[in-house]
Design a protein around this motif. Structure first.
Motif, PDB file in Angstrom:
ATOM      1  N   TYR A  33      27.434 -38.399  25.498  1.00 16.56           N
ATOM      2  CA  TYR A  33      28.210 -39.472  25.502  1.00 16.56           C
ATOM      3  C   TYR A  33      28.932 -39.557  24.180  1.00 16.56           C
ATOM      4  O   TYR A  33      28.502 -39.399  22.931  1.00 16.56           O
ATOM      5  N   LEU A  90      29.654 -42.937  17.467  1.00 13.36           N
ATOM      6  CA  LEU A  90      28.402 -42.236  17.842  1.00 13.36           C
ATOM      7  C   LEU A  90      28.411 -41.359  19.066  1.00 13.36           C
ATOM      8  O   LEU A  90      28.707 -41.817  20.149  1.00 13.36           O
ATOM      9  N   GLN A 103      18.170 -41.725  25.784  1.00 18.03           N
ATOM     10  CA  GLN A 103      19.307 -41.253  24.886  1.00 18.03           C
ATOM     11  C   GLN A 103      19.357 -40.922  23.614  1.00 18.03           C
ATOM     12  O   GLN A 103      18.459 -41.942  22.711  1.00 18.03           O
ATOM     13  N   TYR A 104      19.379 -39.736  22.965  1.00 22.12           N
ATOM     14  CA  TYR A 104      19.246 -39.394  21.632  1.00 22.12           C
ATOM     15  C   TYR A 104      20.452 -39.511  20.823  1.00 22.12           C
ATOM     16  O   TYR A 104      21.535 -38.963  21.170  1.00 22.12           O
ATOM     17  N   PHE A 105      20.423 -40.279  19.662  1.00 23.38           N
ATOM     18  CA  PHE A 105      21.854 -40.574  19.098  1.00 23.38           C
ATOM     19  C   PHE A 105      21.900 -39.893  17.845  1.00 23.38           C
ATOM     20  O   PHE A 105      20.949 -39.709  17.080  1.00 23.38           O
ATOM     21  N   GLY A 106      23.439 -39.158  17.428  1.00 19.97           N
ATOM     22  CA  GLY A 106      23.449 -38.908  16.235  1.00 19.97           C
ATOM     23  C   GLY A 106      23.767 -39.860  15.187  1.00 19.97           C
ATOM     24  O   GLY A 106      23.591 -41.020  15.518  1.00 19.97           O
ATOM     25  N   PRO A 107      23.853 -39.393  13.896  1.00 25.57           N
ATOM     26  CA  PRO A 107      23.996 -40.329  12.755  1.00 25.57           C
ATOM     27  C   PRO A 107      25.309 -41.088  12.761  1.00 25.57           C
ATOM     28  O   PRO A 107      25.365 -42.201  11.902  1.00 25.57           O
ATOM     29  N   GLY A 108      26.487 -40.566  13.566  1.00 26.53           N
ATOM     30  CA  GLY A 108      27.615 -41.421  13.533  1.00 26.53           C
ATOM     31  C   GLY A 108      28.554 -40.776  12.486  1.00 26.53           C
ATOM     32  O   GLY A 108      28.299 -40.273  11.472  1.00 26.53           O
TER      33      GLY A 108
ATOM     34  N   TYR B  36      16.310 -50.047  20.074  1.00 27.22           N
ATOM     35  CA  TYR B  36      16.701 -49.015  19.052  1.00 27.22           C
ATOM     36  C   TYR B  36      16.888 -49.881  18.049  1.00 27.22           C
ATOM     37  O   TYR B  36      16.976 -51.002  17.932  1.00 27.22           O
ATOM     38  N   LYS B  42      24.158 -45.822   9.692  1.00 24.57           N
ATOM     39  CA  LYS B  42      23.062 -44.928  10.430  1.00 24.57           C
ATOM     40  C   LYS B  42      23.120 -45.001  11.629  1.00 24.57           C
ATOM     41  O   LYS B  42      23.949 -45.968  12.447  1.00 24.57           O
ATOM     42  N   GLY B  43      22.810 -43.716  12.569  1.00 15.02           N
ATOM     43  CA  GLY B  43      22.758 -43.878  13.942  1.00 15.02           C
ATOM     44  C   GLY B  43      21.629 -44.817  14.531  1.00 15.02           C
ATOM     45  O   GLY B  43      21.043 -45.225  13.933  1.00 15.02           O
ATOM     46  N   LEU B  44      21.556 -44.737  15.754  1.00 17.05           N
ATOM     47  CA  LEU B  44      20.465 -45.506  16.386  1.00 17.05           C
ATOM     48  C   LEU B  44      19.296 -44.815  16.571  1.00 17.05           C
ATOM     49  O   LEU B  44      19.314 -43.630  17.018  1.00 17.05           O
ATOM     50  N   LEU B 102      23.700 -46.924  29.607  1.00 15.81           N
ATOM     51  CA  LEU B 102      22.797 -47.712  29.190  1.00 15.81           C
ATOM     52  C   LEU B 102      23.556 -49.200  28.925  1.00 15.81           C
ATOM     53  O   LEU B 102      25.083 -49.199  28.658  1.00 15.81           O
TER      54      LEU B 102
END
Lengths: 114, 114
Positions: A33, A90, A103-108, B36, B42-44, B102
């Motif tokens: 995503y 993100l 859902q695993y998020f990156g640091p952006g 979250y 930072k990311g989530l 989501l």
């Protein structure tokens, strides 16, 4: 042990100059995503890939595009960035088909448009 | 259709006192619910998730949440706030009927007073 990696963390571009943001994952998840998050707002979904199938949200601007050359990588291309496109972008991943999948998020990547 | 309402945009508590962040949801199907946390730039990061197992869910950093179907709530609590808890918190719902998307709440900014 980074699982979702985004590069660069900060990107500065000029008004109208194309820019590409990248995301990679080591989780072998089949869904990826891209979200846009503006200051003090919740993330807004732009696109998602279900395996190789591309899904565009109805209100995603036309100058936003995405590519997913393989399972691990996904790119966000902004063809002609405007000042309103400055935001945090993100990337997130998940494995489809299960109610428990997170859902695993990156640091952006924070994008600044001058 | 699914939606999430975070009842407070800002919450301030003193260090060492309890934290309560409120969330109500609406979902046509049996939902999965997530909290979250996002620290500045930072990311989530996933704090915890409910996926139809135990209604009291324990997460990282001492946080927990209770799923109450009768009240359509999923409030986040912590017995004793720490300075490092200062961040933005998002309550998120996912419809578990073939939809991997989501829906985010608008977020609650938690401030910890020394």
């Amino acid at each position: 042990d980074a699982m979702v990696i985004q590069n660069p963390r900060y990107q500065v571009t000029q008004f109208g100059k194309p820019v590409t943001l990248s995301c990679s994952q080591t989780l072998n998840h089949n869904v990826m995503y891209w979200y846009q998050q503006k200051s003090s707002q919740a993330p807004k979904l732009l696109f998602h890939y279900y395996d190789k199938d591309f899904n565009n949200e109805a209100d995603t601007p036309d100058n936003f595009q995405s590519r997913r050359p393989n399972t691990s990588f996904c790119f966000l291309d902004i063809r002609s960035p405007g000042l309103g496109d400055a935001a945090m972008y993100l990337c997130a991943t998940t494995r489809s088909g299960g109610a428990e999948e997170t859902q695993y998020f990156g640091p952006g990547t924070r994008l600044l448009v001058l | 259709a699914q939606s999430v309402t975070q009842l407070d945009s800002h919450v301030s508590v003193s260090e060492g006192t309890p934290v309560l962040l409120r969330c109500n949801y609406s979902s046509s199907y049996s939902p999965s619910l997530f909290w979250y946390v996002q620290h500045p730039n930072k990311g989530l990061q996933l704090l915890l998730k409910y996926t139809s197992a135990a209604t009291l869910v324990k997460g990282i950093n001492g946080f927990e949440a209770e799923f109450k179907k009768s009240e359509t709530s999923f409030h986040l609590t912590k017995p004793s706030a720490h300075m490092s808890d200062a961040a933005e918190y998002f309550c998120v719902v996912r419809d578990n009927f073939g939809n991997e998307k989501l829906t985010f709440g608008t977020g609650t900014r938690l401030t910890i007073i020394p």
